[in-house]
Design an enzyme around this catalytic site. Structure first.
Site, PDB file in Angstrom:
ATOM      1  N   ALA A   1       0.991   5.186  -2.103  1.00 32.40           N
ATOM      2  CA  ALA A   1       0.949   5.492  -3.530  1.00 32.40           C
ATOM      3  C   ALA A   1       2.222   5.104  -4.311  1.00 32.40           C
ATOM      4  O   ALA A   1       2.133   4.371  -5.311  1.00 32.40           O
ATOM      5  CB  ALA A   1       0.614   6.975  -3.715  1.00 32.40           C
TER       6      ALA A   1
ATOM      7  N   ASN B   1      -5.345  12.513  -0.046  1.00 34.27           N
ATOM      8  CA  ASN B   1      -4.513  11.697   0.851  1.00 34.27           C
ATOM      9  C   ASN B   1      -5.451  10.966   1.813  1.00 34.27           C
ATOM     10  O   ASN B   1      -6.674  11.145   1.768  1.00 34.27           O
ATOM     11  CB  ASN B   1      -3.497  12.568   1.598  1.00 34.27           C
ATOM     12  CG  ASN B   1      -2.401  11.730   2.255  1.00 34.27           C
ATOM     13  OD1 ASN B   1      -1.809  10.864   1.610  1.00 34.27           O
ATOM     14  ND2 ASN B   1      -2.137  11.959   3.523  1.00 34.27           N
ATOM     15  N   LYS B   2      -4.873  10.152   2.661  1.00 36.28           N
ATOM     16  CA  LYS B   2      -5.640   9.299   3.570  1.00 36.28           C
ATOM     17  C   LYS B   2      -6.729  10.087   4.297  1.00 36.28           C
ATOM     18  O   LYS B   2      -6.505  11.209   4.739  1.00 36.28           O
ATOM     19  CB  LYS B   2      -4.662   8.648   4.561  1.00 36.28           C
ATOM     20  CG  LYS B   2      -5.268   7.742   5.603  1.00 36.28           C
ATOM     21  CD  LYS B   2      -6.148   6.663   5.016  1.00 36.28           C
ATOM     22  CE  LYS B   2      -5.448   5.821   3.978  1.00 36.28           C
ATOM     23  NZ  LYS B   2      -6.385   4.941   3.225  1.00 36.28           N
TER      24      LYS B   2
ATOM     25  N   ASP C   1      -1.695  10.841  -2.315  1.00 37.30           N
ATOM     26  CA  ASP C   1      -2.033   9.771  -3.252  1.00 37.30           C
ATOM     27  C   ASP C   1      -2.225  10.302  -4.672  1.00 37.30           C
ATOM     28  O   ASP C   1      -1.967   9.614  -5.645  1.00 37.30           O
ATOM     29  CB  ASP C   1      -3.286   9.024  -2.790  1.00 37.30           C
ATOM     30  CG  ASP C   1      -2.933   8.132  -1.622  1.00 37.30           C
ATOM     31  OD1 ASP C   1      -2.860   8.648  -0.489  1.00 37.30           O
ATOM     32  OD2 ASP C   1      -2.662   6.945  -1.852  1.00 37.30           O
TER      33      ASP C   1
ATOM     34  N   ARG D   1      -7.076  -0.456  -7.237  1.00 36.09           N
ATOM     35  CA  ARG D   1      -7.396   0.664  -6.334  1.00 36.09           C
ATOM     36  C   ARG D   1      -7.400   1.952  -7.168  1.00 36.09           C
ATOM     37  O   ARG D   1      -6.475   2.183  -7.953  1.00 36.09           O
ATOM     38  CB  ARG D   1      -6.384   0.767  -5.182  1.00 36.09           C
ATOM     39  CG  ARG D   1      -6.412  -0.447  -4.246  1.00 36.09           C
ATOM     40  CD  ARG D   1      -5.582  -0.210  -3.001  1.00 36.09           C
ATOM     41  NE  ARG D   1      -6.213   0.757  -2.106  1.00 36.09           N
ATOM     42  CZ  ARG D   1      -5.583   1.354  -1.093  1.00 36.09           C
ATOM     43  NH1 ARG D   1      -4.312   1.084  -0.847  1.00 36.09           N
ATOM     44  NH2 ARG D   1      -6.212   2.209  -0.317  1.00 36.09           N
TER      45      ARG D   1
ATOM     46  N   ARG E   1       0.863  -1.188   0.000  1.00 33.21           N
ATOM     47  CA  ARG E   1       0.000   0.000   0.000  1.00 33.21           C
ATOM     48  C   ARG E   1       0.894   1.231   0.000  1.00 33.21           C
ATOM     49  O   ARG E   1       2.100   1.143   0.157  1.00 33.21           O
ATOM     50  CB  ARG E   1      -0.923  -0.011   1.222  1.00 33.21           C
ATOM     51  CG  ARG E   1      -0.173  -0.357   2.486  1.00 33.21           C
ATOM     52  CD  ARG E   1      -0.605   0.352   3.711  1.00 33.21           C
ATOM     53  NE  ARG E   1      -0.508   1.782   3.612  1.00 33.21           N
ATOM     54  CZ  ARG E   1       0.636   2.471   3.781  1.00 33.21           C
ATOM     55  NH1 ARG E   1       1.786   1.870   4.037  1.00 33.21           N
ATOM     56  NH2 ARG E   1       0.644   3.803   3.692  1.00 33.21           N
TER      57      ARG E   1
HETATM   58  O1  MRU Z   1      -4.742   3.337   1.773  1.00 38.76           O
HETATM   59  P1  MRU Z   1      -3.257   3.500   1.794  1.00 38.76           P
HETATM   60  O2  MRU Z   1      -2.619   2.989   3.041  1.00 38.76           O
HETATM   61  O3  MRU Z   1      -2.609   2.980   0.532  1.00 38.76           O
HETATM   62  O4  MRU Z   1      -3.079   5.082   1.798  1.00 38.76           O
HETATM   63  C1  MRU Z   1      -1.796   5.619   1.855  1.00 38.76           C
HETATM   64  C2  MRU Z   1      -1.812   7.077   2.065  1.00 38.76           C
HETATM   65  O5  MRU Z   1      -2.832   7.726   2.043  1.00 38.76           O
HETATM   66  C3  MRU Z   1      -0.507   7.731   2.202  1.00 38.76           C
HETATM   67  O6  MRU Z   1      -0.566   8.816   3.060  1.00 38.76           O
HETATM   68  C4  MRU Z   1      -0.102   8.197   0.791  1.00 38.76           C
HETATM   69  O7  MRU Z   1      -0.173   7.119  -0.128  1.00 38.76           O
HETATM   70  C5  MRU Z   1       1.225   8.698   0.706  1.00 38.76           C
HETATM   71  S1  MRU Z   1       2.330   7.360   0.607  1.00 38.76           S
HETATM   72  C6  MRU Z   1       3.895   7.974   0.396  1.00 38.76           C
END
Ligand code: MRU
Length: 365
Positions: A58, A260-261, A250, A102, A56
Site C-alpha cells: 500500500a 489486508n492481504k 491496505d 488497483r 506493490r
Molecule cells: O497485493 P499486495 O502485495 O500489494 O498486498 C500487500 C499487502 O496486503 C500488505 O500486507 C499491505 O499492503 C501492507 S504493505 C505495508
C-alpha cells in the site's frame, strides 16, 4: 534524487526512486531470483508496473502513484505549457488512469488526492504546477520513510517478553513502502532492541509475498526467520510457539476494520482463539475515515491463473471455476492495536484513530 544505501533501501536495494525524468523501481515479480529494475518514463509505465505488481504494497503504491503523476505533469508541460486547460486535462487523465489500477490500498487514491490539490490550483502556471508536483512526490516518498521509522519505534514498545516470536503475513516490509517497512519496520526496531526476537513468515498464497519477499528482506538484514505455509499458523499458535502477530494494512476504516492481504482475517481469528496480540502497523495515509466500516472497502479480485498455478506451471484441471479475492477484512474486534507514525490506537478505534489524527504529524518528522 539519489538514495543512500540503508536509508531508502533494503540491503542497498531501492523499492521506488525518483530520478528526475524517470521512476526507477525494483521489479518485485522477479524477486528473490533476480534483482532487476524497471525504468518508468511515463505515467502509463507506472500504471503498468502497479497492475502487474512489479511494485506493490500500500504505501509503495502511494509513492509510485505520486511519482507517476509527476511524470504526467512534466510530459503535459511539454505539450501544453501555454494552455492551462489542456495541461490540466492531460494530468487529470493520468490521475484517472492511475486510480483505475488497483482498488483496495487507500494510499494510492490518497496520494492522487494530494497531487490533485496541486494541479487544480488556478493561481499556478503549468510550469509551477509541474515543479510543485515533483516536489510533493519526493516529499511523500521521504515522509513514508520517516513514518515507517516512527511506526517501527512505536510498535517495538508492544513487542514485550524475553524471547518474542512474531508471525507476519504477506510483505509489509521495505519493498511495500519507501523503505524500512510497516510490520517489518516494527520487527526491525524490536529486533534492534532484543536480538532474541525471531520471525515466522506465512508464505502468503497465491502470490507468495511472504516466501519470496519477506523472507528475502529478513535474511538480508540477518533477522532469524522461519517460513511456513499459510495453513500452519494454527499449529504453531496451539503449541504456544508464537507470541505476537504483526501485519500491515491496505486500508483501515474509521471503526478500525482492516483490509489486508487475503488470509489476514484467518490469522486474526486464530490469534484471538489463542489470546495472542494481533497488531496492525500502517501510516495514517492508510486510514480512510470516509468509510465507516470494512464492509464498504473495495476488494480486488485477481486473475484465476494465480490460483490454478504459479508462473508457467498449472496444477488445477483446465476450466475449473476459481475465486481469487486479493484481500480480506479483519474486524476491529480482532485487532489489539493499530500502530501509526503518530502513535498507537487501542479499541475503541473510532475514538482512538480520531485522536491520533487530531494529534497531527509526529514532532521529529
Ligand atoms: O497485493 P499486495 O502485495 O500489494 O498486498 C500487500 C499487502 O496486503 C500488505 O500486507 C499491505 O499492503 C501492507 S504493505 C505495508
Amino acid at each position: 534524487m539519489t538514495l543512500v544505501p540503508g536509508v531508502g533501501c533494503v540491503g542497498g536495494v531501492p523499492t521506488v526512486e525518483w530520478r528526475g525524468g524517470e521512476v526507477v523501481m525494483i521489479d518485485q515479480r522477479r524477486l528473490p531470483l533476480q534483482e532487476t529494475y524497471l525504468h518508468c518514463r511515463t505515467w502509463q509505465d507506472v500504471a503498468d508496473a502497479i497492475c502487474s505488481m512489479a511494485v506493490r504494497g500500500a504505501p509503495a503504491l502511494g509513492v509510485a502513484a505520486a511519482m507517476g503523476m509527476a511524470l504526467a505533469a512534466s510530459s503535459a508541460l511539454m505539450e501544453h505549457a501555454d494552455d492551462p486547460a489542456a495541461f490540466r486535462g492531460a494530468v487529470q487523465a493520468a490521475s484517472e488512469g492511475l486510480f483505475a489500477t488497483r482498488p483496495t490500498a487507500y494510499n494510492l487514491p490518497w496520494a492522487l488526492e494530494e497531487m490533485e490539490a496541486i494541479w487544480r490550483r488556478e493561481d499556478l502556471s503549468p510550469a509551477e504546477i509541474t515543479t510543485e508536483m515533483e516536489r510533493r512526490a519526493v516529499q511523500i516518498y521521504k515522509d513514508d520513510l520517516a513514518f515507517c521509522r516512527a511506526i517501527g519505534e512505536n510498535g517495538a514498545d508492544l513487542i514485550q517478553g524475553e524471547n518474542p516470536v512474531v508471525l507476519t503475513h504477506c510483505n509489509a516490509g521495505a519493498l511495500a513502502t519507501a523503505g524500512y517497512g510497516t510490520a517489518l519496520g516494527v520487527i526491525r526496531s524490536a529486533f534492534a532492541r532484543n536480538p532474541r526476537l525471531r520471525v515466522i513468515a506465512d508464505e502468503t498464497r497465491p502470490l507468495l509475498q511472504g516466501a519470496r519477499l519477506t523472507v528475502w528482506e529478513l535474511i538480508k538484514d540477518g533477522i532469524p526467520v522461519e517460513l511456513i505455509t499459510d495453513n500452519m499458523a494454527g499449529y504453531f499458535m496451539s503449541k504456544a510457539l508464537i507470541t505476537h502477530v504483526v501485519v500491515g494494512a491496505d486500508r483501515i476504516a474509521a471503526n478500525g476494520d482492516v483490509a489486508n492481504k487475503i488470509g489476514t482475517y484467518t490469522v486474526s481469528v486464530l490469534a484471538k482463539e489463542h489470546s495472542i496480540p494481533f497488531l496492525v502497523a500502517a501510516p495514517s495515509s492508510t486510514v480512510d475515515r470516509r468509510l465507516a466500516d470494512g464492509s464498504v472497502i473495495p476488494i480486488e479480485e485477481r486473475d484465476a491463473s494465480e490460483v490454478t498455478g504459479y508462473g508457467d506451471v498449472c496444477w488445477a484441471p483446465p476450466g475449473v471455476r476459481v475465486r481469487n479475492p486479493a484481500f480480506d477484512i479483519t474486524p476491529a474486534r480482532n485487532v489489539t492495536a493499530i500502530i501509526t507514525e503518530r502513535g498507537v490506537a487501542r479499541p475503541p478505534f473510532e475514538e482512538s484513530l480520531r485522536q491520533l489524527e487530531a494529534r497531527g504529524r509526529p514532532r521529529q518528522i
